[in-house]
Design a protein around this motif. Structure first.
Motif, PDB file in Angstrom:
ATOM      1  N   TYR A  52       0.832  -1.198   0.000  1.00 18.42           N
ATOM      2  CA  TYR A  52       0.000   0.000   0.000  1.00 18.42           C
ATOM      3  C   TYR A  52       0.867   1.249   0.000  1.00 18.42           C
ATOM      4  O   TYR A  52       0.652   2.181  -0.788  1.00 18.42           O
ATOM      5  CB  TYR A  52      -0.929   0.007   1.225  1.00 18.42           C
ATOM      6  N   ARG A  55       2.852   1.802  -3.290  1.00 18.22           N
ATOM      7  CA  ARG A  55       1.972   2.370  -4.320  1.00 18.22           C
ATOM      8  C   ARG A  55       1.638   3.839  -4.010  1.00 18.22           C
ATOM      9  O   ARG A  55       1.530   4.678  -4.914  1.00 18.22           O
ATOM     10  CB  ARG A  55       0.685   1.553  -4.415  1.00 18.22           C
ATOM     11  N   TYR A  56       1.478   4.127  -2.743  1.00 17.27           N
ATOM     12  CA  TYR A  56       1.164   5.502  -2.310  1.00 17.27           C
ATOM     13  C   TYR A  56       2.264   6.471  -2.752  1.00 17.27           C
ATOM     14  O   TYR A  56       1.982   7.532  -3.339  1.00 17.27           O
ATOM     15  CB  TYR A  56       1.006   5.520  -0.784  1.00 17.27           C
ATOM     16  N   LYS A  59       2.430   6.844  -6.588  1.00 19.66           N
ATOM     17  CA  LYS A  59       1.374   7.737  -7.090  1.00 19.66           C
ATOM     18  C   LYS A  59       1.789   9.200  -6.951  1.00 19.66           C
ATOM     19  O   LYS A  59       1.549  10.023  -7.841  1.00 19.66           O
ATOM     20  CB  LYS A  59       0.070   7.487  -6.339  1.00 19.66           C
ATOM     21  N   ARG A  62       4.231  10.061  -9.652  1.00 15.02           N
ATOM     22  CA  ARG A  62       3.616  10.162 -10.974  1.00 15.02           C
ATOM     23  C   ARG A  62       2.759  11.421 -11.105  1.00 15.02           C
ATOM     24  O   ARG A  62       2.655  12.006 -12.182  1.00 15.02           O
ATOM     25  CB  ARG A  62       2.764   8.925 -11.256  1.00 15.02           C
ATOM     26  N   GLU A  63       2.151  11.811 -10.018  1.00 12.82           N
ATOM     27  CA  GLU A  63       1.287  12.992 -10.062  1.00 12.82           C
ATOM     28  C   GLU A  63       2.094  14.279 -10.100  1.00 12.82           C
ATOM     29  O   GLU A  63       1.667  15.290 -10.644  1.00 12.82           O
ATOM     30  CB  GLU A  63       0.356  13.005  -8.846  1.00 12.82           C
ATOM     31  N   SER A  96       7.506  15.300  -3.442  1.00 12.79           N
ATOM     32  CA  SER A  96       8.010  14.365  -4.447  1.00 12.79           C
ATOM     33  C   SER A  96       9.377  13.822  -4.060  1.00 12.79           C
ATOM     34  O   SER A  96       9.650  12.629  -4.182  1.00 12.79           O
ATOM     35  CB  SER A  96       8.084  15.065  -5.796  1.00 12.79           C
ATOM     36  N   LEU A 154      -0.489   0.471 -11.910  1.00 13.30           N
ATOM     37  CA  LEU A 154      -1.088   0.666 -10.585  1.00 13.30           C
ATOM     38  C   LEU A 154      -2.531   0.181 -10.518  1.00 13.30           C
ATOM     39  O   LEU A 154      -3.065  -0.061  -9.436  1.00 13.30           O
ATOM     40  CB  LEU A 154      -1.035   2.150 -10.206  1.00 13.30           C
ATOM     41  N   ASN A 155      -3.159   0.050 -11.667  1.00 15.50           N
ATOM     42  CA  ASN A 155      -4.555  -0.368 -11.693  1.00 15.50           C
ATOM     43  C   ASN A 155      -4.725  -1.874 -11.557  1.00 15.50           C
ATOM     44  O   ASN A 155      -5.832  -2.361 -11.365  1.00 15.50           O
ATOM     45  CB  ASN A 155      -5.219   0.096 -12.994  1.00 15.50           C
TER      46      ASN A 155
END
Length: 522
Positions: A52, A55-56, A59, A62-63, A96, A154-155
């Protein structure tokens, strides 16, 4: 080095090399800022697992990219908005940067795992690249982590960041070493130039990694040693561009090989110059694979050892191999009896499709022709491959199959695993037969002596191993009993497998070499 425990340690500590009395050891060093930050985050999500948090942070990366931040600033003309955008950009940049460090910390064990695997893969240049340098290359691979994980989906909930990273890091290390050292060697050496460049240890390792039977490794290395002695080309030719030896040279190598086999007491039939050339072609292919970037099949890692491996690392490898073996065994058990028999005959005993048709036609009238056998095998193999991919992705969710070549690699691996499983079934039949024979006193094997390679090294002439029956007698009796038992187990009419007598004899012979290292009495 202790394995990290808990989310806080995993996302806040880095591996560092410490020099203790000229020996390098890996130790964990904690980044206090990261430790404080991940501690506050875990209080908000106390039940969240490591995947978790990985992935957090991905994300976040990537954002928020530097390119996006610059674009925000450049497109904002109003000064007030610009000040706001710059302030927002600074916050995002800090977030970041921190996410990048957290993710890099998390991937430290993946780096060490990949470094150790690569250290094994390129054993023949260990004098140039120690384990510590492989680890440094692995760390280059994960920086920045967003680039390494650029194609991670990620999906897809079943995917795994650490597993994906391991595969990517190994590929990065392999490509780095390949570009620096191996590409030039592979291109510059002719076939026999490469053989002449190998050391004895490299030749043994190349054949072992290739999966060659251990007794064959000894004999192939003896062939290579004879080549070394006989083939002495003109120095002006250059060692890297050696031409294929002449027919006379191959004949001389064959004569020396046969002479050495007699001196060493090997029960091997005299070989021709053509057979010598075939053996050397096998050695050449093994050497090519050894010095290129191809990866090892999972089962081949059991042939390698590294004293720096921890007990935990060895346990993980063993568990991986047991999982794959168990998966193949379960899939095999689930298929029909017809399919099982066909695979045992094809992969276990190496029967051709025409031989299989002859053996099976009485029990299965629909399999009387070669094309019928081929069609049935193709259909079964397609189903097995589909089930294997489905089940293996449950064990290794990081596996992503995006191209046909990925499917082909999986298919090759499945075929290898199935072959090992089918051969294991056949060997268990022979084990059972010989156990019954030993109980009944039909065969007895005395204490075994040195291996073939030890005798080559020590130049011993006589074997210390003896059996009560000669090898030919044991082979003939075992072949008949083997055929009889297989026909019973498979429900085939008597003498259905006569068509495969030679294949059965070859299998028995190889099994005897592996099991008992049989020699005749002097």
């Amino acid at each position: 080095m202790k394995k990290r425990e808990g989310i806080i340690q995993q996302f806040s500590s880095f591996l560092s090399l410490r020099n203790d009395h000229k020996n390098f050891n890996f130790v964990w060093q904690v980044d206090v800022d990261l430790e404080r930050h991940i501690s506050s985050l875990t209080q908000l999500e106390p039940d969240a697992k490591e995947e978790y948090w990985a992935r957090y942070f991905l994300k976040i990366l990537r954002e928020v990219s530097q390119e996006e931040l610059l674009k925000i600033c450049s497109q904002t003309e109003d000064k007030q908005k610009l000040r706001f955008s710059r302030s927002s950009a600074e916050k995002r940049s800090k977030s970041s940067s921190r996410a990048e460090r957290h993710l890099s910390a998390y991937l430290q064990e993946a780096c060490l795992w990949a470094a150790r695997k690569s250290y094994q893969r390129f054993k023949f240049i260990q004098h140039k690249y120690p384990l510590e340098e492989y680890f440094q290359i692995a760390n280059y691979a994960i920086f920045p982590p967003a680039k390494l994980l650029k194609n991670f989906n990620l999906n897809y909930s079943q995917s795994n960041i650490e597993g994906y990273a391991k595969t990517s890091i190994i590929r990065f290390i392999s490509n780095t070493i390949y570009q620096k050292d191996l590409e030039g060697k592979r291109e510059k050496f002719s076939n026999y130039g490469l053989l002449k460049d190998l050391t004895k240890k490299e030749m043994q390792e190349a054949l072992t990694i290739k999966g060659t039977n251990q007794n064959h490794v000894s004999l192939y290395c003896l062939t290579w040693q004879c080549l070394e002695e006989i083939y002495q080309p003109n120095q002006r030719q250059g060692s890297r561009s050696l031409e294929t030896p002449s027919a006379e040279c191959f004949q001389a190598i064959a004569s020396l090989y046969n002479e050495r086999c007699n001196q060493l007491g090997f029960m091997e039939a005299p070989v021709s110059k053509d057979r010598i050339q075939e053996i050397l072609e096998i050695c050449i292919q093994a050497a090519r694979d050894y010095r290129t970037k191809s990866f090892l099949p999972l089962e081949n890692y059991e042939n390698l050892t590294d004293s720096r491996y921890t007990a935990l690392d060895n346990l993980v490898q063993e568990e991986e191999w047991q999982q794959v073996s168990s998966l193949v065994s379960n899939l095999f058990s689930a298929i029909s009896e017809t399919n099982q028999i066909m695979l045992i005959l094809c992969l276990g005993l190496n029967l051709t499709q025409s031989e299989m048709a002859v053996a099976l036609k009485k029990k299965y009238p629909e399999l009387q022709k070669q094309y019928q056998v081929a069609r049935q095998l193709a259909r079964y193999n397609k189903i097995l491959l589909k089930d294997f991919i489905k089940e293996s992705q449950k064990i290794y969710p990081e596996i992503c199959l995006n191209e046909d070549k990925d499917i082909e690699i999986i298919k090759e691996s499945l075929d290898e695993c199935l072959q090992l499983h089918c051969q294991k079934i056949c060997k268990s039949v022979l084990d059972k037969i010989t156990q019954e024979w030993q109980v009944e006193g039909k065969i007895g094997v005395l204490g075994l002596g040195l291996t073939d390679q030890e005798k080559i090294d020590k130049k011993l002439v006589h074997s210390t191993s003896k059996v009560y029956l000669s090898r030919n007698e044991v082979n003939e009796n075992l072949r008949e009993a083997f055929m009889y038992q297989l026909e019973i187990d498979m429900g085939l009419p008597k003498n259905s497998l006569v068509v495969a007598s030679n294949k059965l004899a070859n299998f028995v012979d190889e099994w005897l070499k592996d099991k008992f290292l049989i020699r005749t009495r002097n």
